[in-house]
Design a protein around this motif. Structure first.
Motif, PDB file in Angstrom:
ATOM      1  N   HIS A  34      10.126 -10.426  -7.926  1.00 37.05           N
ATOM      2  CA  HIS A  34       8.871 -11.152  -7.738  1.00 37.05           C
ATOM      3  C   HIS A  34       7.997 -11.095  -8.988  1.00 37.05           C
ATOM      4  CE1 HIS A  34       5.361 -11.764  -4.628  1.00 37.05           C
ATOM      5  NE2 HIS A  34       5.148 -12.437  -5.729  1.00 37.05           N
ATOM      6  N   PHE A  35       7.806  -9.887  -9.512  1.00 37.46           N
ATOM      7  CA  PHE A  35       6.978  -9.690 -10.693  1.00 37.46           C
ATOM      8  C   PHE A  35       7.799  -9.044 -11.802  1.00 37.46           C
ATOM      9  CE2 PHE A  35       3.519  -9.187  -7.349  1.00 37.46           C
ATOM     10  CZ  PHE A  35       3.040 -10.478  -7.517  1.00 37.46           C
ATOM     11  N   LEU A  36       7.663  -9.597 -13.013  1.00 44.86           N
ATOM     12  CA  LEU A  36       8.383  -9.085 -14.169  1.00 44.86           C
ATOM     13  C   LEU A  36       7.391  -8.645 -15.237  1.00 44.86           C
ATOM     14  CD1 LEU A  36      11.064 -11.924 -14.514  1.00 44.86           C
ATOM     15  CD2 LEU A  36      11.294  -9.761 -13.254  1.00 44.86           C
ATOM     16  N   ASP A  37       7.777  -7.643 -16.000  1.00 42.51           N
ATOM     17  CA  ASP A  37       6.966  -7.226 -17.128  1.00 42.51           C
ATOM     18  C   ASP A  37       6.941  -8.363 -18.159  1.00 42.51           C
ATOM     19  OD1 ASP A  37       6.964  -5.918 -20.042  1.00 42.51           O
ATOM     20  OD2 ASP A  37       5.873  -4.576 -18.694  1.00 42.51           O
ATOM     21  N   MET A  38       5.754  -8.745 -18.615  1.00 39.77           N
ATOM     22  CA  MET A  38       5.632  -9.885 -19.530  1.00 39.77           C
ATOM     23  C   MET A  38       6.342  -9.647 -20.862  1.00 39.77           C
ATOM     24  SD  MET A  38       4.009 -12.697 -18.480  1.00 39.77           S
ATOM     25  CE  MET A  38       3.396 -13.459 -19.982  1.00 39.77           C
ATOM     26  N   ARG A  39       6.515  -8.387 -21.259  1.00 45.37           N
ATOM     27  CA  ARG A  39       7.167  -8.099 -22.541  1.00 45.37           C
ATOM     28  C   ARG A  39       8.668  -7.923 -22.399  1.00 45.37           C
ATOM     29  NH1 ARG A  39       3.260  -3.936 -25.980  1.00 45.37           N
ATOM     30  NH2 ARG A  39       1.454  -5.343 -26.171  1.00 45.37           N
TER      31      ARG A  39
END
Length: 486
Positions: free
Chosen positions: A142-147
């Motif tokens: 669902h959510f991923l680290d932007m980096r």
């Protein structure tokens, strides 16, 4: 699973179908319409049209400016530091095509951004580890680290619905970029590869239903997509898969709770789901005007008409205003999942008021959650259903409160004129109340896509060309309208 801090379990007006017995009239007498306006974008007065054009452009710019141009990852919320929302990426991939058609960006710019996005997801690691994966079995977290592009935290689930919304954008790209150039051929190839990789039957922990998600530690989430809400697109894409389709009994299982949701709310008889996003997400990509499954055939309406009634019912609820919230009225309404001022209790003339942060606000039969927080996306995402009440509402929001709630990226996510305390997020303004200071991708998306669907039918028309969308709808039992063979 629509989640930020907790899971939530939960074209044009002339195209609307005939209202069934018990439903309210299609155009209540108190609707304020611009003089001579028919409900179409083409006949909207010039000043009003300029406002809609401005809102669409600013909302597009949110996606274009916030996305990482190297990976295509889009933040959950912006401005400010954020993790990436894969659902927001799906809306962005679709929005880039809108940007091309509207002249905001060139086709070459859209191709490069889209290709970067699809390459990232195609190359991202898929495995069962806790921390070193972006997805598993073709689904994505669902959510991923932007980096790093990896799972953002261990509480984040491998999400069936957010993967679905991502795939809405992936399949849009597959059908939109149809030129015989190396880059556009690669877009089509990668889009096909990503969609074919999603192992829908694996997510059926309790067949024939589809689970809301999975985590390496907790395994499958003990909740399935069942009943009318944004999960329609999950089943349509799962049924349409050429490689890992679910059985045809899945749609009937999904619809099995409909009888409990069918009923009259604020004078409108409809399939109820309180937050308006449940009526908007699938419809952002799929045009339901004139196509019907077994349930809608038996009840004399299509899902587009159901969305129209839900929109009118929310407006009627705001007019009734049983909670006595500040500002509610014919042109000031809209409840859906959105940010809020935070978990705060304040005294008021009506007694102690309880406010919330991010929450699935809504109003429907047996499903009312309201703390005075209005989300512009609730109205904006319904513009293709009910333009004659949505356009006046959006214009009133800007005219009345624009200095607090309208910025370089259009409307902020939400505002609450009844809140005058110290918020946990956002900002309180003397003499006004609370306003958010950011936008959310999953709320910007319906505004952008549905404005364009209302204006031109563009996204719907692109998706009508996609064979997987057609196959999924046909396997779910939809017939008629644009599905009729020519």
């Amino acid at each position: 699973m629509r989640q930020r801090v907790f899971p939530i379990l939960l074209a044009v007006a002339a195209a609307a179908v005939t209202t069934t017995a018990g439903a309210a009239p299609s155009s209540p007498a108190d609707v304020k319409m611009p003089a001579g306006w028919s409900g179409s974008y083409a006949t909207l007065p010039g000043q009003d049209k300029a406002f809609i054009n401005d809102l669409e452009r600013r909302t597009f710019d949110w996606f274009w400016d916030s996305a990482d141009p190297k990976t295509g990852l889009v933040p959950d919320h912006f401005p400010g530091k954020s993790f990436s929302s894969i659902a927001a990426v799906g809306f962005a991939l679709t929005g880039y095509g809108i940007g091309v058609e509207r002249g905001y960006i060139t086709r070459a710019q859209a191709v490069d951004r889209t290709l970067a996005t699809l390459r990232f997801f195609s190359d991202a690691p898929q495995n069962a580890s806790e921390d070193e994966a972006t997805g598993y079995h073709g689904f994505f977290y669902h959510f991923l680290d932007m980096r790093s592009g990896r799972r953002d935290a261990r509480w984040v689930e491998l999400s069936s619905v957010d993967t679905t919304l991502l795939m809405g954008g992936v399949l849009f790209a597959q059908s939109y970029y149809d030129r015989d150039t190396p880059k556009e051929r690669e877009i089509r190839q990668l889009a096909d590869q990503l969609y074919r990789a999603v192992d829908w039957p694996w997510m059926q922990a309790r067949k024939p239903l589809i689970s809301m998600g999975w985590t390496p530690g907790g395994k499958f989430i003990p909740a399935d997509w069942k009943g009318y809400d944004e999960g329609k697109l999950v089943y349509i894409l799962a049924l349409g898969s050429p490689t890992h389709p679910v059985g045809s009994d899945a749609w009937a299982a999904w619809c099995s709770t409909y009888p409990k949701q069918w009923g009259t709310f604020e004078g409108y008889t409809l399939l109820n789901f309180g937050p308006l996003f449940g009526h908007q997400y699938t419809e952002s990509w799929v045009d339901f005007h004139g196509i019907r499954d077994a349930w809608s055939r038996a009840h004399g309406l299509d899902y587009a008409e159901n969305g129209r009634r839900a929109t009118y019912a929310q407006r009627a609820y705001a007019i009734a205003n049983p909670g006595h919230w500040t500002g509610y009225g014919p042109d000031m309404w809209g409840l859906t999942a959105s940010d809020g001022p935070g978990d705060v209790s304040l005294p008021s003339a009506q007694g102690e008021r309880h406010f919330h942060g991010y929450m699935a606000r809504g109003a429907g039969l047996g499903d009312v959650h309201d703390d005075g927080t209005i989300a512009p996306t609730a109205a904006g995402g319904s513009i293709a259903f009910a333009p004659t009440i949505v356009v006046p509402a959006l214009m009133t929001m800007k005219q009345r409160y624009g200095r607090y709630i309208y910025d370089r990226y259009g409307f902020v996510d939400a505002f609450n004129p009844s809140f005058h305390g110290t918020p946990k997020s956002g900002r309180t303004y003397p003499g006004f109340g609370w306003a958010d200071t950011q936008q959310l991708g999953i709320d910007q998306g319906p505004i952008l896509l549905m404005i364009e669907n209302w204006r031109s039918g563009f996204v719907w028309n692109v998706m009508k060309k996609n064979p997987y969308i057609r196959r999924g709808l046909e396997r779910a039992g939809f017939t008629g309208g644009w599905l009729t063979p020519r």
